[in-house]
Design a protein around this motif. Structure first.
Motif, PDB file in Angstrom:
ATOM      1  N   ARG A 153       5.526  11.310   5.800  1.00 54.24           N
ATOM      2  CA  ARG A 153       4.689  10.653   6.758  1.00 54.24           C
ATOM      3  C   ARG A 153       3.219  10.255   6.576  1.00 54.24           C
ATOM      4  NH1 ARG A 153       5.697  14.658  11.458  1.00 54.24           N
ATOM      5  NH2 ARG A 153       3.802  13.494  12.367  1.00 54.24           N
ATOM      6  N   LEU A 154       2.849  11.006   5.364  1.00 51.43           N
ATOM      7  CA  LEU A 154       1.170  11.099   4.927  1.00 51.43           C
ATOM      8  C   LEU A 154       1.615  10.665   3.441  1.00 51.43           C
ATOM      9  CD1 LEU A 154       0.029  14.307   6.917  1.00 51.43           C
ATOM     10  CD2 LEU A 154      -0.193  11.880   7.506  1.00 51.43           C
ATOM     11  N   LEU A 155       0.363   9.847   3.291  1.00 48.58           N
ATOM     12  CA  LEU A 155       0.013   9.469   2.007  1.00 48.58           C
ATOM     13  C   LEU A 155      -1.257  10.226   1.489  1.00 48.58           C
ATOM     14  CD1 LEU A 155       0.944   8.002  -0.649  1.00 48.58           C
ATOM     15  CD2 LEU A 155      -0.435   6.129   0.263  1.00 48.58           C
ATOM     16  N   LEU A 156      -1.482  10.932   0.444  1.00 50.30           N
ATOM     17  CA  LEU A 156      -2.609  11.361  -0.157  1.00 50.30           C
ATOM     18  C   LEU A 156      -3.221  10.647  -1.117  1.00 50.30           C
ATOM     19  CD1 LEU A 156      -1.055  13.707   1.394  1.00 50.30           C
ATOM     20  CD2 LEU A 156      -2.435  15.450  -0.039  1.00 50.30           C
ATOM     21  N   VAL A 157      -4.500  10.071  -0.969  1.00 50.47           N
ATOM     22  CA  VAL A 157      -5.001   9.234  -2.036  1.00 50.47           C
ATOM     23  C   VAL A 157      -6.461   9.807  -2.380  1.00 50.47           C
ATOM     24  CG1 VAL A 157      -5.985   6.904  -2.110  1.00 50.47           C
ATOM     25  CG2 VAL A 157      -3.927   7.220  -0.613  1.00 50.47           C
ATOM     26  N   CYS A 158      -6.372   9.911  -3.812  1.00 50.01           N
ATOM     27  CA  CYS A 158      -7.586  10.191  -4.421  1.00 50.01           C
ATOM     28  C   CYS A 158      -8.869   9.144  -4.050  1.00 50.01           C
ATOM     29  CB  CYS A 158      -7.595  10.374  -5.987  1.00 50.01           C
ATOM     30  SG  CYS A 158      -6.443  11.632  -6.297  1.00 50.01           S
ATOM     31  N   SER A 159      -9.783   9.344  -3.616  1.00 47.37           N
ATOM     32  CA  SER A 159     -10.936   8.576  -3.268  1.00 47.37           C
ATOM     33  C   SER A 159     -12.399   9.204  -3.677  1.00 47.37           C
ATOM     34  CB  SER A 159     -10.818   7.988  -1.890  1.00 47.37           C
ATOM     35  OG  SER A 159     -10.938   9.279  -1.070  1.00 47.37           O
ATOM     36  N   GLY A 160     -12.777   8.973  -4.783  1.00 43.63           N
ATOM     37  CA  GLY A 160     -13.922   9.570  -5.136  1.00 43.63           C
ATOM     38  C   GLY A 160     -13.840  11.045  -5.301  1.00 43.63           C
ATOM     39  N   ARG A 161     -14.964  11.745  -4.592  1.00 38.58           N
ATOM     40  CA  ARG A 161     -14.749  13.316  -4.708  1.00 38.58           C
ATOM     41  C   ARG A 161     -14.107  13.798  -3.558  1.00 38.58           C
ATOM     42  NH1 ARG A 161     -21.106  15.050  -6.103  1.00 38.58           N
ATOM     43  NH2 ARG A 161     -21.324  13.883  -8.115  1.00 38.58           N
ATOM     44  N   SER A 162     -13.146  13.084  -2.576  1.00 34.68           N
ATOM     45  CA  SER A 162     -12.417  13.358  -1.898  1.00 34.68           C
ATOM     46  C   SER A 162     -10.992  12.828  -1.948  1.00 34.68           C
ATOM     47  CB  SER A 162     -12.864  13.214  -0.382  1.00 34.68           C
ATOM     48  OG  SER A 162     -12.991  11.836  -0.289  1.00 34.68           O
ATOM     49  N   VAL A 163     -10.115  13.437  -0.952  1.00 31.20           N
ATOM     50  CA  VAL A 163      -8.671  13.087  -0.855  1.00 31.20           C
ATOM     51  C   VAL A 163      -8.546  12.447   0.472  1.00 31.20           C
ATOM     52  CG1 VAL A 163      -6.204  13.596  -0.975  1.00 31.20           C
ATOM     53  CG2 VAL A 163      -7.816  14.735  -2.434  1.00 31.20           C
ATOM     54  N   SER A 164      -8.230  11.335   0.605  1.00 32.43           N
ATOM     55  CA  SER A 164      -8.211  10.493   1.577  1.00 32.43           C
ATOM     56  C   SER A 164      -6.604  10.715   2.270  1.00 32.43           C
ATOM     57  CB  SER A 164      -8.478   9.110   1.929  1.00 32.43           C
ATOM     58  OG  SER A 164      -9.744   9.130   1.657  1.00 32.43           O
ATOM     59  N   VAL A 165      -6.533  11.163   3.413  1.00 33.42           N
ATOM     60  CA  VAL A 165      -4.985  11.378   3.768  1.00 33.42           C
ATOM     61  C   VAL A 165      -4.705  10.213   5.005  1.00 33.42           C
ATOM     62  CG1 VAL A 165      -3.280  12.741   5.143  1.00 33.42           C
ATOM     63  CG2 VAL A 165      -4.930  13.914   3.522  1.00 33.42           C
ATOM     64  N   PHE A 166      -3.816   9.455   4.684  1.00 30.80           N
ATOM     65  CA  PHE A 166      -3.317   8.291   5.529  1.00 30.80           C
ATOM     66  C   PHE A 166      -2.148   8.261   5.970  1.00 30.80           C
ATOM     67  CE2 PHE A 166      -6.131   6.436   2.502  1.00 30.80           C
ATOM     68  CZ  PHE A 166      -7.204   5.607   3.321  1.00 30.80           C
ATOM     69  N   SER A 167      -1.851   7.764   7.204  1.00 28.59           N
ATOM     70  CA  SER A 167      -0.459   7.821   8.053  1.00 28.59           C
ATOM     71  C   SER A 167       0.365   6.569   7.425  1.00 28.59           C
ATOM     72  CB  SER A 167      -0.709   7.671   9.496  1.00 28.59           C
ATOM     73  OG  SER A 167       0.672   7.313  10.209  1.00 28.59           O
ATOM     74  N   THR A 168       1.420   6.795   6.895  1.00 25.31           N
ATOM     75  CA  THR A 168       2.398   5.808   6.397  1.00 25.31           C
ATOM     76  C   THR A 168       2.797   4.876   7.692  1.00 25.31           C
ATOM     77  OG1 THR A 168       4.293   7.154   6.560  1.00 25.31           O
ATOM     78  CG2 THR A 168       3.136   7.160   4.511  1.00 25.31           C
ATOM     79  N   ALA A 169       2.968   5.331   8.714  1.00 21.04           N
ATOM     80  CA  ALA A 169       3.442   4.709   9.922  1.00 21.04           C
ATOM     81  C   ALA A 169       2.343   3.567  10.345  1.00 21.04           C
ATOM     82  CB  ALA A 169       3.908   5.467  11.350  1.00 21.04           C
ATOM     83  N   THR A 170       0.844   3.889  10.233  1.00 20.56           N
ATOM     84  CA  THR A 170       0.011   3.163  10.705  1.00 20.56           C
ATOM     85  C   THR A 170      -0.993   2.702   9.450  1.00 20.56           C
ATOM     86  OG1 THR A 170      -1.451   4.811  11.163  1.00 20.56           O
ATOM     87  CG2 THR A 170       0.040   4.069  13.117  1.00 20.56           C
ATOM     88  N   ALA A 171      -1.120   3.420   8.409  1.00 25.66           N
ATOM     89  CA  ALA A 171      -1.899   2.868   7.219  1.00 25.66           C
ATOM     90  C   ALA A 171      -3.390   3.251   7.659  1.00 25.66           C
ATOM     91  CB  ALA A 171      -1.881   1.544   6.882  1.00 25.66           C
ATOM     92  N   MET A 172      -3.558   4.211   8.726  1.00 22.39           N
ATOM     93  CA  MET A 172      -4.977   4.687   9.264  1.00 22.39           C
ATOM     94  C   MET A 172      -5.183   5.886   8.559  1.00 22.39           C
ATOM     95  SD  MET A 172      -6.316   1.980  10.874  1.00 22.39           S
ATOM     96  CE  MET A 172      -7.303   2.770  11.646  1.00 22.39           C
ATOM     97  N   LEU A 173      -6.465   6.242   8.351  1.00 22.93           N
ATOM     98  CA  LEU A 173      -6.922   7.542   7.783  1.00 22.93           C
ATOM     99  C   LEU A 173      -6.778   8.600   8.999  1.00 22.93           C
ATOM    100  CD1 LEU A 173      -8.545   8.848   5.656  1.00 22.93           C
ATOM    101  CD2 LEU A 173     -10.639   8.258   6.836  1.00 22.93           C
ATOM    102  N   VAL A 174      -6.091   9.686   8.459  1.00 27.22           N
ATOM    103  CA  VAL A 174      -5.699  10.708   9.475  1.00 27.22           C
ATOM    104  C   VAL A 174      -6.711  11.965   9.098  1.00 27.22           C
ATOM    105  CG1 VAL A 174      -4.243  12.475   9.977  1.00 27.22           C
ATOM    106  CG2 VAL A 174      -3.320  10.045   9.401  1.00 27.22           C
ATOM    107  N   SER A 175      -7.282  12.220   7.943  1.00 29.27           N
ATOM    108  CA  SER A 175      -8.267  13.228   7.662  1.00 29.27           C
ATOM    109  C   SER A 175      -8.591  13.194   6.326  1.00 29.27           C
ATOM    110  CB  SER A 175      -7.534  14.633   7.933  1.00 29.27           C
ATOM    111  OG  SER A 175      -6.392  14.802   7.035  1.00 29.27           O
ATOM    112  N   GLU A 176      -9.817  13.795   5.941  1.00 27.54           N
ATOM    113  CA  GLU A 176     -10.224  13.865   4.586  1.00 27.54           C
ATOM    114  C   GLU A 176     -10.293  15.216   3.944  1.00 27.54           C
ATOM    115  OE1 GLU A 176     -12.477   9.807   3.428  1.00 27.54           O
ATOM    116  OE2 GLU A 176     -13.971  11.368   4.274  1.00 27.54           O
ATOM    117  N   LEU A 177     -10.057  15.581   2.830  1.00 27.33           N
ATOM    118  CA  LEU A 177     -10.196  16.843   1.991  1.00 27.33           C
ATOM    119  C   LEU A 177     -11.388  16.737   1.041  1.00 27.33           C
ATOM    120  CD1 LEU A 177      -6.608  17.320   1.054  1.00 27.33           C
ATOM    121  CD2 LEU A 177      -7.506  17.844   3.129  1.00 27.33           C
TER     122      LEU A 177
END
Length: 799
Positions: A20-44
């Motif tokens: 249900r979630l996709l974790l994407v490396c984005s610079g100095r953080s990891v962006s967590v996207f929803s696979t259902a909506t492709a919207m940003l859910v949270s950032e690590l």
């Protein structure tokens, strides 16, 4: 301060355990996207360097016993840290320091014997870089493969290998095998998954005649596939039968093995060839029946492993980098070089959604002779317009860090393997964002067939949406367009040319009503020149009454309505490349970017120089109102080195004083740009106390990473975290009937209930099962209605 524009394709992403979630490396953080909506859910956010790897792992035993979903992952970065996350809660659980930049990491499922029981213990295999060795010596081994006990937080054993540069580590799905590509060899290690000890690790090498670029392990068989730099795919079957067998004695190697070189430990080696250049990724399907490959062509090739037959998923529009499976076999994702991640519906590989970041810089800088970046900024809507390699203009929202739209400027099927024959050389927007102009150039072939096209666009129904109004071929004969500027408050624009003239364009009035005015195409109203000198830049004053045009090193002032020359300012040191009025202050700023650079401020009222500096400036921008302007200056001469990532500084000036009001150090300044944008008052805690509108400054570096900050505040760029994010709460997963058939459509009555009395049918069983299966109500409702229709209803007598 707001940062954005990070690359989403610098490292392979990872799916959560439920897909249900996709974790994407984005610079100095990891962006967590929803696979259902492709919207940003949270950032690590905890790394101090770019994140290079993310690995989703099973939860701890206590969390599994509590029936908690697997929401844990390990991340690695160039800061030398390995961090254990609860990525649903976005909390750091544990941190392990490696001390060296980590370029790749895998965490196989390993058990260690403890008091007669096998206890899962996480071990990380990391690819690190030894930066103590000089970079210019290619013979030194700067890369190492190390093992870390993540429970105890320390290194165990000796390095598995040393390479000239850090290599990407690939692990099999079972965690039994690890592999890397090292020039023309494939290094494979057999990892004991039970009772793990570093001394029990065994290694083999498989050789090839070309440099290998990627590899993948079969999910169930002892088969490995590798791709090389020429586009070939090699598949070794039954590798390691001699070295990895349980018997201590090595079996005799048979002669006559198909495709196997020398004494390599494999039974057969099969070669396939379709790709025209290096293979970027290989990935086996979950059942092991198919092999996915991709590269520069922008096509996913699906190979049937038994027969070698193939099918294709074409027209992804950009070279491919990574392909990742999900635990949910119905979805996968592919990462492209244009900073997009496509979510694919398997097995047909239909693109369901995309996660679009800001487009990355165009690789080739030979298109037109200038390597300076071409950006268009929409001051009102806070957008940046960036030309892309596929002849489009991407509109990106700077405050929300999301793509707004993409406009196709040149109608042509773009294939990544084709030579670049045209490019967008200029994008200019009016200050209110209602008008846009683009200049595209078709490159000549053998000095024949070049074409310059000027296009005007009208604003559409939403921000970033434009409609083509007028196409003008060769607007300045055979000369190129140096600049385009729009007149504030009027449908007028001026284009300057290296051919020695400038043209004033106006939009024709087609109709006018009481509440709205309609315009049609653009036409040339007048043409001007000054001593046949090349016109290198142009700008309108804030009220639109004065037009300034740079005639090489001379600034000329014109009346735009009558096309009359009203004044000439003294010459500069070299040809002017940037000319702009500084708000409503009555000053004019000029920028010269040559071997004799100069930043100068001119007083328009008395046609004299106010002050000047001799600095190497990459870009400059002026505030629409007020007397502030900003300059992006390089710290050294751009011709003094070959590096494209030179550091620089942003200097904020007041037009009347040569002393900078403020300054900020920035990275990757060469090829960058600066611009003022209308601020978001919700981000400024002191905005309520100000009468004027908030004004922000945006800096975009050569990698298209950007930072937005308030120039009135003193803060270090690149240190603070984002203060504004467009994060959408994750939608709950459908359960029961909805998870299988989807949500039932909501039927709204068109009439009031009192107007349509309920009349029961005499034969309801004929209609309750009618209709498509995906719109039928749940079975519990169907059964009760069906059974009640079969029962005979009798009145009950009251006793």
């Amino acid at each position: 301060m707001i940062t954005g524009g990070q690359s989403y394709v610098s490292a392979p992403p990872a799916f959560s355990a439920d897909g249900r979630l996709l974790l994407v490396c984005s610079g100095r953080s990891v962006s967590v996207f929803s696979t259902a909506t492709a919207m940003l859910v949270s950032e690590l956010e905890a790394h101090e360097g770019d994140v290079t790897a993310v690995v989703v792992v099973p939860p701890p035993a206590q969390a599994a016993a509590a029936a908690k979903l697997a929401s844990y992952c390990w991340t690695a970065g160039l800061d030398g840290a390995l961090i254990y996350w609860d990525f649903v809660a976005a909390e750091v659980v544990r941190k392990v320091q490696v001390g060296l930049p980590v370029h790749s990491m895998v965490v196989p499922n390993i058990c260690r014997s403890s008091k007669g029981a096998e206890v899962p213990t996480p071990f990380a295999f990391v690819s690190v870089e030894d930066r103590s060795k000089p970079v210019n010596d290619e013979k030194l081994l700067r890369g190492q493969i190390r093992i870390y006990d993540l429970t105890k937080g320390r290194q165990v054993g000796c390095p598995l290998a040393e390479t000239r540069k850090p290599e990407k580590i690939v692990a099999s799905s079972s965690g039994e095998f690890l592999g890397i590509t090292n020039r023309r060899k494939l290094h494979i290690w057999s990892i004991p998954t039970k009772d793990f000890k570093p001394e029990k690790i065994r290694k083999i090498k498989l050789r090839h005649t070309k440099n290998l670029t990627t590899l993948a392990f079969h999910p169930s068989e002892r088969t490995v596939a590798a791709g090389d730099a020429t586009g070939r795919i090699l598949i070794w079957r039954c590798f390691g039968n001699a070295k990895f067998s349980e018997s201590s004695a090595r079996s005799k190697v048979d002669d006559g093995r198909d495709g196997v070189r020398g004494n390599d430990d494999a039974d057969t080696c099969t070669t396939w060839h379709w790709h025209s250049s290096r293979v970027r990724f290989l990935n086996f399907s979950s059942d092991g029946a198919y092999l996915f490959s991709g590269g520069l062509e922008g096509v996913i090739v699906v190979w049937q492993l038994d027969t070698g037959k193939r099918r294709f998923k074409p027209r992804l529009g950009s070279p491919l980098l990574f392909f990742v499976d999900s635990p949910d076999s119905s979805i996968s994702c592919v990462s492209c070089t244009n900073n997009q991640v496509y979510l694919l519906k398997m097995p047909n590989m239909e693109v369901m959604r995309s996660i679009a970041g800001i487009k990355l810089p165009i690789a080739s800088s030979t298109m037109g002779g200038s390597d300076r970046a071409v950006y268009g900024f929409d001051y009102t809507n806070r957008l940046v317009a960036i030309p892309t390699e596929d002849y489009c203009v991407q509109f990106y929202n700077l405050f929300e860090n999301t793509e707004v739209s993409e406009l196709q400027v040149c109608e042509r099927n773009f294939q990544p393997v084709d030579d670049i024959t045209m490019h967008i050389s200029l994008v200019s927007l009016s200050i209110d964002g209602k008008l846009m102009c683009t200049v595209d150039i078709k490159l000549p072939e053998e000095e024949l067939g070049g074409l310059v096209t000027l296009k005007f666009w009208n604003h559409g129904s939403s921000a970033g949406h434009y409609l083509l109004s007028t196409i003008i071929y060769e607007p300045h004969s055979d000369a190129g367009v140096s600049a385009v500027a729009f007149r504030p408050g009027r449908n007028m624009a001026v284009s300057s040319s290296f051919g020695g003239n400038f043209k004033v364009w106006v939009q024709r009035l087609s109709s006018q009503s009481s509440d709205k005015t309609y315009y049609s195409g653009w036409r040339c109203q007048s043409v001007g020149s000054y001593k046949n000198k090349p016109m290198t830049s142009a700008a309108f004053s804030a009220d639109g009454s004065v037009l300034a045009v740079a005639a090489e090193s001379v600034i000329t002032l014109w009346d735009p309505d009558n096309n009359a020359l009203v004044g000439v300012i003294a010459e500069t040191l070299s040809p002017i490349t940037n000319l702009s009025f500084i708000g409503t202050s009555g000053f004019l700023m000029s920028l010269c970017q040559s071997s004799r650079p100069q930043l100068a401020v001119w007083n328009v009222s008395n046609l004299s120089m106010q002050w000047s500096y001799s600095i190497y400036a990459e870009a400059a921008c002026c505030s629409p109102d007020g007397s502030d302007f900003a300059v992006l200056a390089l710290l050294n001469c751009p011709d003094g080195g070959t590096s494209t990532e030179q550091d620089g500084a942003i200097l904020l000036f007041d037009a009347e004083s040569p002393n900078p009001v403020a300054s900020w150090s920035v990275k990757k300044a060469r090829g960058g740009s600066v611009s003022f944008v209308k601020g978001d008052l919700s981000l400024d805690a002191d905005a309520s106390s100000r009468d004027s509108e908030a004004m922000f400054l945006v800096y975009v570096n050569c990698s298209h990473e950007y930072v937005i900050f308030d120039p009135r505040k003193s803060e270090e760029l690149g240190v603070s975290k984002n203060t504004h994010k467009k994060i959408q709460a994750e939608e709950p997963a459908p359960i029961g009937y909805a998870s299988i058939y989807g949500e039932l459509p909501k039927v709204e009555s068109k009439k009031e209930v009192t107007d349509v009395p309920f009349i029961p049918s005499d034969r309801p069983w004929e209609t309750i099962f009618s209709g498509s299966s995906h719109v039928l109500p749940p079975l519990t409702k169907l059964c009760s209605a069906f059974l009640s229709s079969l029962l005979e209803k009798r009145p009950v007598a009251n006793e």
